[in-house]
Design an enzyme around this catalytic site. Structure first.
Site, PDB file in Angstrom:
ATOM      1  N   HIS A 218      23.263  19.926 -41.264  1.00 41.32           N
ATOM      2  CA  HIS A 218      23.297  21.328 -40.825  1.00 41.32           C
ATOM      3  C   HIS A 218      23.180  21.412 -39.307  1.00 41.32           C
ATOM      4  O   HIS A 218      23.761  22.280 -38.676  1.00 41.32           O
ATOM      5  CB  HIS A 218      22.150  22.088 -41.496  1.00 41.32           C
ATOM      6  CG  HIS A 218      22.223  23.575 -41.351  1.00 41.32           C
ATOM      7  ND1 HIS A 218      23.283  24.311 -41.823  1.00 41.32           N
ATOM      8  CD2 HIS A 218      21.371  24.468 -40.781  1.00 41.32           C
ATOM      9  CE1 HIS A 218      23.081  25.608 -41.558  1.00 41.32           C
ATOM     10  NE2 HIS A 218      21.923  25.721 -40.925  1.00 41.32           N
TER      11      HIS A 218
ATOM     12  N   SER B  15      25.005  28.934 -38.746  1.00 38.07           N
ATOM     13  CA  SER B  15      24.073  29.142 -39.836  1.00 38.07           C
ATOM     14  C   SER B  15      24.023  30.622 -40.226  1.00 38.07           C
ATOM     15  O   SER B  15      25.047  31.193 -40.576  1.00 38.07           O
ATOM     16  CB  SER B  15      22.699  28.588 -39.434  1.00 38.07           C
ATOM     17  OG  SER B  15      21.851  28.457 -40.545  1.00 38.07           O
TER      18      SER B  15
ATOM     19  N   ASP C  18      26.522  18.670 -44.202  1.00 33.56           N
ATOM     20  CA  ASP C  18      25.532  19.744 -44.369  1.00 33.56           C
ATOM     21  C   ASP C  18      25.093  19.776 -45.829  1.00 33.56           C
ATOM     22  O   ASP C  18      25.919  19.834 -46.738  1.00 33.56           O
ATOM     23  CB  ASP C  18      26.155  21.088 -43.963  1.00 33.56           C
ATOM     24  CG  ASP C  18      25.130  22.183 -43.745  1.00 33.56           C
ATOM     25  OD1 ASP C  18      24.133  22.228 -44.488  1.00 33.56           O
ATOM     26  OD2 ASP C  18      25.337  23.013 -42.839  1.00 33.56           O
TER      27      ASP C  18
END
Length: 339
Positions: free
Chosen positions: A311, A128, A282
């Site tokens: 995600h 991330s 995602d």
């Protein structure tokens, strides 16, 4: 305290603001070898601390502390490194200056070079916003970084990603009637709504449809939302969250004097071997965005994580996803590299 502090002193940020007595919290795993060439840097993501990265570190894994010296620097704003919650007035809470990904990586570079005398990094890996930092390392220090492996992270905050983060920010601003002069009234209770906003983005539609939250011990959707999304966000300081949201919304590996906003040039400058691993489902750091980026990096492969965990395929929760990431890291680290 299971981490160390690297004092940065008074730092001038990209914004031009000075943050006095800044510091970087970090933890190391393993031992630096004599050549100082067994180094892996593994920055933390939005809201995470070094502990949240430990699922990917262990004997027999790609990030094996018996083989590598792994440095996990904490993101500024996460409550351990310099943050709104631990900085004295006049830079506390809502008055904390704006910190970029570029700032973070520059400070990490200081840690790596000044504290440890390291000149080569075998791998920079991250999930991330940790992934954005991996890209930034590759663009900022192309001669130093041999490999990068961002997973579920993009090289800049694309417009849709920006809007997802903006929705999270708006839920906090709404708590004070969108009056920025009242931000210091925010409490952790106001983070409940942020968790609810993020609940729609963290995992995929298929995750919810197939009720995979039952695998995590939640019988109902309501329990899952309260137990995971509300629960995790309400543990965070709202001012730290606003600081990290700003960092996230303004992330772009080309937004610095080296590239002056030329995103394609920044990507093309990365000399590291790159394994880019988006989550296939995602919703806001999309595989499409990563595909664009990987095509421009000279030595990159794109290996999407085949997962309906969205995600959170990169969050270290689902065993198959963890195995996929670890296998790819092992392959990447086995490739010979001399930058």
């Amino acid at each position: 305290m299971d981490y160390e502090i690297f004092d940065l002193g008074d730092v001038t940020l990209q914004s031009g603001a000075t943050l006095p007595d800044a510091f970087l919290a970090y933890k190391t795993y393993g031992t630096l070898n004599e050549k100082k060439d067994n180094v892996i840097v593994y920055p933390t993501a939005f809201g995470d601390r070094h502990v949240q990265n430990e699922w990917l570190i262990g004997n027999g894994m790609a990030l094996d502390p018996r083989k590598y010296f792994i440095i996990v620097p904490n993101l500024l704003g996460n409550g351990l490194s310099s943050s709104p919650s631990n900085t004295p007035p006049p830079f506390d809470r809502a008055h904390f200056p704006q910190v970029t990904i570029y700032d973070n990586v520059q400070f990490q570079h200081r840690l790596v070079t000044e504290k440890f005398g390291i000149r080569k990094i075998a791998l920079v890996v991250g999930w991330s916003m940790g992934g954005i930092q991996a890209f930034q390392w590759g663009a900022s220090y192309p001669d130093m970084v041999e490999r990068i492996a961002p997973f579920a992270g993009v090289a800049k905050t694309w417009p849709h990603t920006f809007m997802v983060l903006d929705g999270m920010k708006a839920s906090l601003m709404a708590a004070v009637g969108f009056d920025s002069s009242k931000l210091n009234r925010l409490t952790s209770e106001d983070m409940r709504a942020v968790g609810r906003v993020y609940a729609g983005w963290g995992v995929s539609q298929a995750f919810y449809r197939e009720e995979l939250y039952r695998e995590l011990g939640f019988d109902t959707l309501a329990d899952f939302v309260a137990g995971v999304w509300e629960g995790s966000f309400m543990k965070m300081d709202p001012h730290n969250v606003l600081a990290m949201l700003w960092t996230g919304q303004n992330a772009d590996i080309s937004a610095n004097p080296s590239y002056n906003g030329d995103f394609d040039k920044a990507l093309k400058s990365i000399q590291a071997l790159a394994c880019v691993m988006p989550g296939s489902t995602d919703l806001f750091c999309t595989a499409d965005d990563n595909e664009y980026e990987a095509k421009l990096i000279p030595h990159a492969v794109l290996n999407p994580i085949p997962s309906i965990w969205g995600h959170f395929a990169g969050r270290g929760i689902n065993r198959d996803d963890n195995q996929f990431i670890d296998d790819n890291l092992k392959r990447l680290l086995a490739l010979p590299r001399s930058v």
